[in-house]
Design an enzyme around this catalytic site. Structure first.
Site, PDB file in Angstrom:
ATOM      1  N   ASP A 352      50.769  38.385  35.668  1.00 26.24           N
ATOM      2  CA  ASP A 352      50.092  37.797  36.823  1.00 26.24           C
ATOM      3  C   ASP A 352      50.406  36.320  36.842  1.00 26.24           C
ATOM      4  O   ASP A 352      50.780  35.757  35.818  1.00 26.24           O
ATOM      5  CB  ASP A 352      48.576  37.919  36.644  1.00 26.24           C
ATOM      6  N   ASP A 699      43.870  42.038  35.395  1.00 29.59           N
ATOM      7  CA  ASP A 699      42.493  41.604  35.157  1.00 29.59           C
ATOM      8  C   ASP A 699      41.464  42.372  35.971  1.00 29.59           C
ATOM      9  O   ASP A 699      40.337  42.528  35.562  1.00 29.59           O
ATOM     10  CB  ASP A 699      42.350  40.091  35.399  1.00 29.59           C
ATOM     11  N   ASP A 703      43.536  47.249  38.406  1.00 28.12           N
ATOM     12  CA  ASP A 703      44.732  47.101  37.584  1.00 28.12           C
ATOM     13  C   ASP A 703      44.757  48.150  36.463  1.00 28.12           C
ATOM     14  O   ASP A 703      45.785  48.345  35.816  1.00 28.12           O
ATOM     15  CB  ASP A 703      44.778  45.712  36.934  1.00 28.12           C
TER      16      ASP A 703
HETATM   17  P1  ATP Z   1      47.508  36.815  40.568  1.00 25.85           P
HETATM   18  O1  ATP Z   1      47.768  38.178  41.080  1.00 25.85           O
HETATM   19  O2  ATP Z   1      48.704  36.152  40.056  1.00 25.85           O
HETATM   20  O3  ATP Z   1      46.355  36.697  39.660  1.00 25.85           O
HETATM   21  P2  ATP Z   1      46.080  35.967  42.893  1.00 25.85           P
HETATM   22  O4  ATP Z   1      44.803  35.442  42.349  1.00 25.85           O
HETATM   23  O5  ATP Z   1      46.651  35.257  44.063  1.00 25.85           O
HETATM   24  O6  ATP Z   1      47.216  35.931  41.854  1.00 25.85           O
HETATM   25  P3  ATP Z   1      44.582  38.154  43.806  1.00 25.85           P
HETATM   26  O7  ATP Z   1      43.385  37.808  43.049  1.00 25.85           O
HETATM   27  O8  ATP Z   1      44.974  39.587  43.985  1.00 25.85           O
HETATM   28  O9  ATP Z   1      45.850  37.480  43.249  1.00 25.85           O
HETATM   29  O10 ATP Z   1      44.387  37.514  45.248  1.00 25.85           O
HETATM   30  C1  ATP Z   1      45.255  37.825  46.306  1.00 25.85           C
HETATM   31  C2  ATP Z   1      45.067  36.836  47.417  1.00 25.85           C
HETATM   32  O11 ATP Z   1      43.762  36.932  47.952  1.00 25.85           O
HETATM   33  C3  ATP Z   1      45.206  35.382  46.998  1.00 25.85           C
HETATM   34  O12 ATP Z   1      46.499  34.950  46.991  1.00 25.85           O
HETATM   35  C4  ATP Z   1      44.384  34.665  48.041  1.00 25.85           C
HETATM   36  O13 ATP Z   1      45.126  34.488  49.220  1.00 25.85           O
HETATM   37  C5  ATP Z   1      43.277  35.653  48.315  1.00 25.85           C
HETATM   38  N1  ATP Z   1      42.097  35.354  47.507  1.00 25.85           N
HETATM   39  C6  ATP Z   1      42.033  35.164  46.184  1.00 25.85           C
HETATM   40  N2  ATP Z   1      40.784  34.933  45.777  1.00 25.85           N
HETATM   41  C7  ATP Z   1      40.025  35.002  46.878  1.00 25.85           C
HETATM   42  C8  ATP Z   1      38.635  34.885  47.126  1.00 25.85           C
HETATM   43  N3  ATP Z   1      37.764  34.646  46.172  1.00 25.85           N
HETATM   44  N4  ATP Z   1      38.212  35.005  48.392  1.00 25.85           N
HETATM   45  C9  ATP Z   1      39.075  35.254  49.386  1.00 25.85           C
HETATM   46  N5  ATP Z   1      40.377  35.399  49.215  1.00 25.85           N
HETATM   47  C10 ATP Z   1      40.861  35.258  47.993  1.00 25.85           C
END
Ligand code: ATP
Length: 970
Positions: A352, A699, A703
């Site tokens: 990630d 996480d 997943d």
């Molecule tokens: P990674 O997969 O590397 O951990 P990530 O945090 O971007 O990265 P996700 O947690 O799946 O992956 O989030 C996907 C997308 O959703 C993010 O890129 C962001 O645009 C949006 N996002 C993340 N956190 C929030 C939140 N708390 N509220 C609203 N949208 C969010």
């Protein structure tokens, strides 16, 4: 209420209304109980822990130890040897010899091995249980009105605990509030389908466990939504605690290596039986009859003992255990033992981005919104039809809520910009994190992305708590990695009741809603939020969103993402009614665009070097992120995961690809962006079909399937959900990519060391067997080595140095060579041929010595010198040769003189100690009597040393030869 008057576990909680349940436990839904009360209740109820029960009883574990074919063969040897002794035990006694010595010694070894195995297995189970506890979850609770995070074992009845997606429920409880709460209760009911939970109803008393939808149970998993729960039962009083049989015992699967060792045992035992048969046939033919049958039987028994590597299982277990300990010290917690050795085989690490490759310490850098302030430096005329979208930079560091908003170097007062204020209100309210000051330091409780938003709101004077009471949250569409957005629905009290004119409530609110009773705020991936907007906010209201504006916003988004920033889009929507659950698709439409917020999540500084190390080690790092492709590319390029111009595969494209197409591309793509958790599963499977050995991080709840599918599933210790940890083989205690690389290196060291001492031990076993077999074939009368002496060699003179070799430090090139293929046999890469070659050299050295000593030593008998001492010379030479072998085998490539002898002082210590012990067997009379050895003259001892040194010389010459040939032995 005193703790004594609290209800007992028999209370039928599901039949009680919320208020009644709270009253019974004298708790409060908003404030929970006080820390003093917690103390008292902990005394009464004890810690919230389940007593771990293992699947097997102690007796079963012990019996299992003897189900090993090599031990069974040893038992057979002991019995046959006892039978032979039975024939002449009286004579032996009269001659001052101890009868049944071999039988007793072998049985002692068998029992010792059994006990050792038993202790190790129980220890391993306990150690794993302890490790499991280390990764045991924290729980969010309200105590004295304050949100706290406590260890699950500190929960008591009456606590008010908060649940969110991904959490494993830590105790049984009565739901107080819930929003879209779905819980998978398969651990308890076996039902795989998640159950929708409801707080606001009391159920009939007879409702069965699976239908008690107003209760939550320990050990079950929150799949979606959130909830507030009054803890009713803890520890063994929970439903899970009651059904002890359902308790998951600690997983303690045999490692692939242990399985291979079992196979090896079978091969060795059957091989030795064939050899025994050959020796007996050869002996009988040679003597033209069965005249020397007793000798032949004794030779056979010795060979059978010699072939079993008695010390090997213990050394392997110790090595794996030490490996786990070393890894946990480096923040990699092994949950399943096989991972220790298989880590060395990893060829692809899928990681990630957020938190693993980056620091997950978010700081908002800029806000892009319409700016209609009087201070607007550009003085652009703001009409109802146009917007003046500007990128405001935000100053300040960390989570401290102090900093300014600046437009081209000029400070902007948020109060003067309704659009900026509105987006900051959305930041504060569409948010589940809390900002707290602890010991002068600002920290966040919850998701760092959201923490950064609370901070930026506070910088603009929008305090989350204050605004939460102005616009209380009454509903939500929660965030998930699939949806990539979240929305909250807030109640606009004053409008509904009409108590006061809206404008006197707050100008920010009055600008956002006209006569509606509810306000929905949404945030998420900018493209997605923008696509759901039809209007844009311009301070006093909204205007329709033109294509031009859309393009402008997306271009800005790309520019910010291209700089490696994490960007979120914000919108709002006034509502006249409260949307029902599950209606997100209908309501998250026709929204009003507020703007973009971009935050910096700097790469972890140590990752760059770790990525480089991966490349040199033949391991390909791959980034899989939910974030925007440009953000992903910027960070991946910065870290060296991808080169500029490398292909990025986006979730939507991946979705369209067939499994075959994905398989064709999977080796070429190093960045996957905007992916959903189910894509991760497909990526792992595609990589595996291409023969890759995949480590995958994760996480979230969703997943879990990908983590299970991966060869090494890696969960995040800090930000990971309990569900992902349960599914993983390894937990990163610091969430850091560099730790995966360190663990992989440790895995390689463990595997290399295991291979090293297998070569060491089995090479000597082969040498012993051939030497023993040679004696009758060459027509020497008598058995060169007795079973007792062989046991001594296998356990002590092989065992001690092998243990020391198990802690051999990594060779400098350990991360400079390609990974071991997990499919290749442990005997591949020259290990099998090394064992046979060295075994033969061993045998040649000892056979030459044996023949020489048999013919010379036998006749030259002096005072105190026994004619049978040629046997002791063979015994001593074999033992001493193993000492030279131990020193030389420390490196496969470097000559001993090129190595620091003290870099593994244990080998030196083991060699010195073992040599002294061996000499004691020859020169201490009682030991001599027991082991059946003979006194050797100094000259004879010197000859033994001389012959045994040849072993060392041979291995060193081999290394030199390979070096000259430009080959690398592994
Ligand atoms: P990674 O997969 O590397 O951990 P990530 O945090 O971007 O990265 P996700 O947690 O799946 O992956 O989030 C996907 C997308 O959703 C993010 O890129 C962001 O645009 C949006 N996002 C993340 N956190 C929030 C939140 N708390 N509220 C609203 N949208 C969010």
């Amino acid at each position: 209420m005193s703790a004594n008057s609290l209800p007992d576990s028999a209370t039928v909680w599901h039949s009680l209304e919320v208020d009644k349940a709270l009253e019974l436990l004298s708790s409060n839904a908003d404030t929970g109980i006080s820390p003093q009360e917690v103390e008292q209740r902990l005394q009464k109820y004890g810690p919230n822990e389940l007593e771990e029960t293992s699947g097997r009883s102690a007796w079963e574990i012990l019996v299992d130890q003897f189900k090993n074919i090599m031990l069974l063969m040893l038992i057979a040897v002991a019995l046959i040897s006892g039978g032979i002794d039975l024939l002449d035990w009286r004579e032996k006694l009269q001659a001052g010899e101890m009868p049944f010595k071999d039988t007793i010694a072998i049985l002692a070894i068998v029992i010792l091995n059994g006990i050792l195995g038993y202790v190790q297995e129980s220890r391993a189970e306990k150690a794993l249980a302890a490790l499991k506890k280390l990764s045991s979850p924290n729980v969010r609770v309200m105590r004295s009105g304050r949100l706290e995070e406590v260890a699950a074992k500190e929960l008591v009845p009456g606590d008010v605990m908060l649940l969110e997606a991904g959490v494993q429920v830590a105790a049984d409880g009565r739901l107080l509030e819930e929003s879209n709460l779905q819980i998978r209760e398969s651990a308890l009911t076996g039902e795989a389908e998640a159950v929708n939970k409801r707080a606001k109803m009391a159920l009939p008393e007879e409702t069965s466990l699976g239908d008690r939808i107003n209760l939550v149970f320990q050990g079950t998993e929150v799949v979606q939504g959130r909830g507030k729960v009054l803890v009713t039962n803890t520890g063994m009083k929970t439903e899970l605690g009651k059904i002890a049989a359902l308790l998951q015992s600690v997983e303690n699967e045999p490692t692939p290596l242990q399985q291979r060792m079992t196979q090896l045992g079978n091969v060795l035992v059957s091989g030795s039986l064939v050899l025994v048969a050959l020796v007996i046939i050869a002996g009988v033919i040679q003597a033209r009859g069965f005249s020397n049958l007793k000798d032949l039987v004794e030779v056979s028994l010795s060979m059978a003992v010699a072939v079993v590597p008695e010390g090997l299982p213990a050394v392997i277990t110790v090595t794996l255990a030490l490996g786990t300990q070393r890894m946990v010290r480096q923040n990699a917690l092994i949950r399943k033992l096989p991972a220790v050795e298989t880590l060395g085989s990893v060829t692809t690490i899928c990681s990630d981005k957020t938190g693993t490759l980056t620091q997950n310490k978010m700081v908002v850098q800029s806000v892009y919104t319409n700016v209609s302030t009087s201070q607007n430096v550009n003085n652009v005329h703001q009409s109802q039809q146009s917007t003046n979208n500007q990128s405001l930079s935000v100053t300040g560091t960390g989570y401290a809520p102090s900093g300014d908003f600046e437009l081209q170097g000029n400070k902007i007062e948020p109060q003067e910009s309704p659009e900026l204020q509105a987006i900051l209100v959305a930041c504060a309210l569409c948010n589940d994190s809390e900002l707290q000051q602890q010991q002068g330091e600002w920290r966040i409780l919850g998701d760092p992305t959201e923490g950064a938003l609370v901070t930026v709101a506070a910088k603009g004077g929008i305090e989350k708590d204050q605004w939460n009471s102005k616009l209380p949250r009454v509903g939500e569409f929660p965030f998930s990695s699939e949806r990539k957005r979240m929305s909250v629905i807030c109640k606009v009290e004053q409008v509904q009741t009409g108590v006061s004119p809206l404008s006197s409530v707050d100008p920010v609110i009055s600008n956002l809603v006209k006569s509606e009773s509810y306000l929905m705020f949404s945030k998420g991936s900018p493209e997605l939020i923008l696509a759901r907007c039809t209007r844009i906010y311009v301070g006093s209201g909204s205007i329709s969103l033109s294509d031009e504006q859309r393009k402008q916003i997306l271009a800005q988004n790309d520019q910010m993402a291209g700089n490696g920033l994490r960007v979120l889009g914000f919108a709002y929507k006034p509502l006249t009614e409260l949307p029902p659950e599950g209606s997100d698709e209908i309501y998250e439409q026709d929204m009003v665009w507020l703007g973009l917020v971009a935050m910096l999540d700097a790469p972890r500084p140590e990752v760059r070097a770790a990525v480089q190390e991966c490349r040199e080690a033949g391991i390909r790092p791959v980034m899989i992120t939910g974030d925007h492709q440009l953000t992903a590319r910027a960070i991946a390029t910065d870290l060296g995961i991808a080169q500029a111009g490398d292909r990025v595969l986006v979730g939507q494209e991946l979705q369209r690809m067939s499994d075959q197409e994905l398989e064709q591309n999977v080796d070429l793509v190093s960045i996957y962006a905007r992916v959903a958790p189910e894509h991760k599963l497909r990526i792992v499977q595609a990589l595996q079909r291409r023969g890759r050995f995949v480590a995958m991080t994760g996480d979230g709840v969703n997943d879990a399937p990908a983590l299970k599918q991966a060869d090494i599933g890696i969960a995040m210790g800090i930000t990971g959900t309990d569900v992902s940890k349960e599914a993983s083989d390894m937990v990163l205690l610091d969430d850091n990519f560099a730790t995966i690389v360190t663990a992989t290196k440790e895995g390689r060291v463990v595997y290399t060391n295991i291979r090293r001492f297998i070569k060491y031990i089995l090479g000597s076993n082969i040498g012993e067997v051939i030497t023993i077999a040679a004696a009758p074939i060459l027509g020497l009368g008598g058995v060169p080595l007795t079973p007792l002496q062989i046991l001594w060699m296998n356990l002590v003179t092989d065992g001690l140095p092998a243990l020391a070799l198990a802690v051999e430090p990594p060779e400098p090139d350990v991360m400079k060579r390609p990974p071991f293929s997990p499919r290749e046999s442990i005997f591949a890469r020259g290990l099998g041929s090394y064992m046979i070659r060295i075994g033969i050299i061993f045998a040649i050295i000892s056979i030459i010595l044996m023949v020489w000593a048999y013919n010379h030593v036998k006749v030259v008998t002096g005072a105190g010198l026994d004619p049978q001492r040629w046997q002791t010379m063979v015994f001593t030479t074999l033992c001493l040769a193993q000492m030279g072998h131990a020193i030389a085998i420390r490196s496969n490539t470097r000559l001993t003189i090129e190595m620091n002898p003290f870099s593994n002082p244990f080998v030196l210590g083991a060699v010195v100690l073992t040599t002294i012990l061996q000499l004691m067997l020859v020169y201490v009379p009682p030991l001599r009597a027991f082991f059946g050895t003979h006194f050797l003259s100094l000259q004879e001892l010197g000859i033994c040393f001389g012959f045994s040194a040849l072993m060392f010389v041979w291995i060193e010459l081999e290394k030199l030869f390979l070096r000259l040939m430009g080959k690398k032995s592994v």
